[in-house]
Design an enzyme around this catalytic site. Structure first.
Site, PDB file in Angstrom:
ATOM      1  N   GLU A   1       0.824  -1.210   0.000  1.00 25.22           N
ATOM      2  CA  GLU A   1       0.000   0.000   0.000  1.00 25.22           C
ATOM      3  C   GLU A   1       0.860   1.263   0.000  1.00 25.22           C
ATOM      4  O   GLU A   1       0.518   2.245  -0.635  1.00 25.22           O
ATOM      5  CB  GLU A   1      -0.935   0.016   1.214  1.00 25.22           C
ATOM      6  CG  GLU A   1      -2.036  -1.018   1.159  1.00 25.22           C
ATOM      7  CD  GLU A   1      -3.057  -0.766   0.066  1.00 25.22           C
ATOM      8  OE1 GLU A   1      -3.228   0.391  -0.384  1.00 25.22           O
ATOM      9  OE2 GLU A   1      -3.699  -1.743  -0.353  1.00 25.22           O
TER      10      GLU A   1
ATOM     11  N   ASP B   1      -6.068   8.192  -5.973  1.00 30.04           N
ATOM     12  CA  ASP B   1      -5.453   6.926  -6.390  1.00 30.04           C
ATOM     13  C   ASP B   1      -5.604   6.741  -7.893  1.00 30.04           C
ATOM     14  O   ASP B   1      -6.064   7.652  -8.607  1.00 30.04           O
ATOM     15  CB  ASP B   1      -6.016   5.753  -5.586  1.00 30.04           C
ATOM     16  CG  ASP B   1      -7.460   5.413  -5.927  1.00 30.04           C
ATOM     17  OD1 ASP B   1      -8.045   6.007  -6.862  1.00 30.04           O
ATOM     18  OD2 ASP B   1      -8.013   4.533  -5.252  1.00 30.04           O
TER      19      ASP B   1
END
Length: 148
Positions: free
Chosen positions: A18, A27
């Site tokens: 992550e 994102d």
């Protein structure tokens, strides 16, 4: 392996994929995200300390594991469980619980379940190299655990 050691391994493995970003960002599919892939309540301009991110991440991992445990009934070795948790944290518990991967694991086909992981390499309909690499790593960890 004890629960604390398993939790530490899961945190290190998943957190490594992550990555830690203390400032909110969009994102790959445009969702506001911060810390270790956290999206709930994240808005433009948000920022967090590492300690806040670590605490959120630990809480979220426990939540995702509980959700996964409600549908994954098979007894799986630690490495496979970490791989499945990493994947669930990334794709969501709903998608995970409805998946062929979980159906195969629950039917006793753990090797087949591990081999499902690379199929989950898309975001927004596009294949992403980072997801492909993550799934290959998860599959490797899973198969190593299952095959001993």
């Amino acid at each position: 392996m004890g629960a604390a050691a398993s939790a530490a391994l899961a945190t290190a493995f998943i957190g490594g994929w992550e990555g830690l970003r203390t400032e909110a960002y969009r994102d790959a599919v445009g969702v506001w995200t911060a810390c270790y892939g956290e999206t709930k309540g994240v808005a433009p301009g948000d920022s967090y300390s590492k300690a806040e991110c670590d605490a959120m991440f630990a809480l979220e991992l426990r939540s995702y594991e509980a959700q996964l445990d409600r549908c994954l009934k098979a007894d799986v070795p630690t490495g496979a469980k970490i791989a499945f948790l990493s994947w669930t944290y990334n794709v969501g518990a709903g998608a995970a619980c409805r998946s062929t991967l979980v159906r195969k694991a629950n039917a006793g086909d753990l090797v087949g379940a591990c081999k499902e992981l690379p199929r989950w390499n898309r975001a927004g309909g596009r294949v992403l190299r980072g997801l492909t690499n993550r799934r290959i790593s998860e599959r490797s960890m899973c198969l190593k655990a299952v095959n001993g």
